[in-house]
Motif scaffolding. Sequence first.
Motif, short mmCIF file in Angstrom:
data_model
loop_
_atom_site.label_atom_id
_atom_site.label_comp_id
_atom_site.label_asym_id
_atom_site.label_seq_id
_atom_site.Cartn_x
_atom_site.Cartn_y
_atom_site.Cartn_z
N PRO A 118 -13.92 8.08 -3.91
CA PRO A 118 -13.93 9.08 -4.99
C PRO A 118 -12.63 9.87 -5.08
CG PRO A 118 -16.01 9.13 -3.82
CD PRO A 118 -15.09 8.25 -3.03
N GLY A 119 -12.06 10.24 -3.93
CA GLY A 119 -10.78 10.96 -3.95
C GLY A 119 -9.65 10.10 -4.49
N HIS A 120 -9.66 8.84 -4.13
CA HIS A 120 -8.63 7.93 -4.62
C HIS A 120 -8.78 7.69 -6.13
CE1 HIS A 120 -7.76 6.13 -0.37
NE2 HIS A 120 -7.60 7.43 -0.44
N CYS A 121 -10.01 7.71 -6.62
CA CYS A 121 -10.22 7.60 -8.07
C CYS A 121 -9.66 8.82 -8.79
CB CYS A 121 -11.71 7.43 -8.38
SG CYS A 121 -12.34 5.81 -7.93
N LEU A 122 -9.80 10.00 -8.18
CA LEU A 122 -9.21 11.22 -8.77
C LEU A 122 -7.69 11.11 -8.82
CD1 LEU A 122 -11.37 14.03 -7.10
CD2 LEU A 122 -11.51 13.21 -9.46
N MET A 123 -7.09 10.57 -7.77
CA MET A 123 -5.64 10.39 -7.75
C MET A 123 -5.20 9.38 -8.80
SD MET A 123 -4.77 10.18 -3.72
CE MET A 123 -5.39 11.39 -2.58
N PHE A 124 -5.95 8.29 -8.92
CA PHE A 124 -5.62 7.28 -9.91
C PHE A 124 -5.69 7.87 -11.31
CE2 PHE A 124 -6.81 3.87 -12.83
CZ PHE A 124 -5.82 2.93 -12.56
N LYS A 125 -6.72 8.68 -11.57
CA LYS A 125 -6.89 9.31 -12.88
C LYS A 125 -5.75 10.29 -13.16
CE LYS A 125 -10.16 12.11 -15.49
NZ LYS A 125 -11.44 12.85 -15.43
N ALA A 126 -5.35 11.05 -12.13
CA ALA A 126 -4.29 12.05 -12.32
C ALA A 126 -2.92 11.43 -12.55
CB ALA A 126 -4.24 12.97 -11.10
N TYR B 224 -4.04 2.27 -2.34
CA TYR B 224 -3.89 3.51 -1.59
C TYR B 224 -4.39 3.31 -0.17
CZ TYR B 224 -3.17 6.12 -5.97
OH TYR B 224 -2.69 6.59 -7.16
N ALA B 225 -3.73 3.91 0.79
CA ALA B 225 -4.17 3.90 2.18
C ALA B 225 -4.27 5.35 2.65
CB ALA B 225 -3.16 3.16 3.05
N ASP B 226 -5.32 5.67 3.39
CA ASP B 226 -5.62 7.04 3.75
C ASP B 226 -6.08 7.09 5.20
OD1 ASP B 226 -6.45 9.72 3.74
OD2 ASP B 226 -7.29 9.56 1.73
N PHE B 227 -5.44 7.92 6.02
CA PHE B 227 -5.82 8.05 7.42
C PHE B 227 -6.73 9.25 7.66
CE2 PHE B 227 -1.88 5.56 8.28
CZ PHE B 227 -2.51 4.50 8.92
N SER B 228 -7.17 9.95 6.64
CA SER B 228 -8.02 11.12 6.86
C SER B 228 -9.38 10.70 7.42
CB SER B 228 -8.17 11.93 5.58
OG SER B 228 -8.69 11.13 4.54
N PHE C 61 0.84 -1.20 0.00
CA PHE C 61 0.00 0.00 0.00
C PHE C 61 0.87 1.24 0.00
CE2 PHE C 61 -3.01 -3.11 1.42
CZ PHE C 61 -4.24 -2.65 0.99
N GLN C 62 0.35 2.31 -0.61
CA GLN C 62 1.01 3.60 -0.60
C GLN C 62 0.10 4.57 0.15
OE1 GLN C 62 2.17 4.88 -4.57
NE2 GLN C 62 1.98 2.76 -5.23
N GLU C 63 0.67 5.29 1.12
CA GLU C 63 -0.14 6.22 1.91
C GLU C 63 -0.34 7.53 1.16
OE1 GLU C 63 -0.24 8.32 6.31
OE2 GLU C 63 1.16 6.67 5.93
N VAL C 64 -1.57 8.02 1.17
CA VAL C 64 -1.93 9.26 0.51
C VAL C 64 -2.76 10.11 1.48
CG1 VAL C 64 -1.91 8.29 -1.83
CG2 VAL C 64 -4.02 8.26 -0.50
#
Length: 200
Positions: free
Chosen positions: A170-178, A192-196, A112-115
């Motif tokens: 949805p935010g991770h999909c935006l990152m994947f697209k970018a 992706y891993a997210d602690f928010s 996993f990669q933290e974002v």
Amino acid sequence: MRPSTCVNLLRRSIWPSSAVLRPFRNSLLSSQARNCVSCELVEHQRQAPPAPANQSGASKGLPPDHRTIATAQQLLTTSHYSPGSPLFLPHGTRIYNKLIEFLRSQYVVHGFQEVLSPNIYKRSLWQTSGHWENYKEDMFEVTGRGASGVKDDHMVEGQEKYGLKPMNCPGHCLMFKATGGGRSLRDLPVRYADFSPLHR
């Protein structure tokens, strides 16, 4: 997470001294403690006959639940100003940080990669992902402060509703697209891993 991992994390964390909860802590840290307190409580209630209504939980011999432990150990508190969202006190924050540290070490092992992603998005993103249609009743809406006006000789449209994020996808999909310019199927899965924080 395996019980032995939890026990090791608890052994390394800083425990405030409490004569009342010391026996519970010792039983938790023993090798025989395999179930969480809630599971033991349910099992105990199945086996025990119903107690008279005037006895409190402590006098029934039931193990304390997470709310009792959190208060007695000064781990966290709650407030009617923030229902459902705990306020972590210093001892609770230490334990939380130990768990985050453990999770971060596992992310590396499992690829996993933290974002970091924003906590608020425009309604149009939630409509695109389908969350607005399916989960609008369980989402927190936010309205902007006068987003209409003139910018670069163009009229900017009126206020658009926003939604606090109930999930990360949805935010991770935006990152994947970018970042997905030249990706092929061989590059998948992207983890992706997210602690928010999430709000539901």
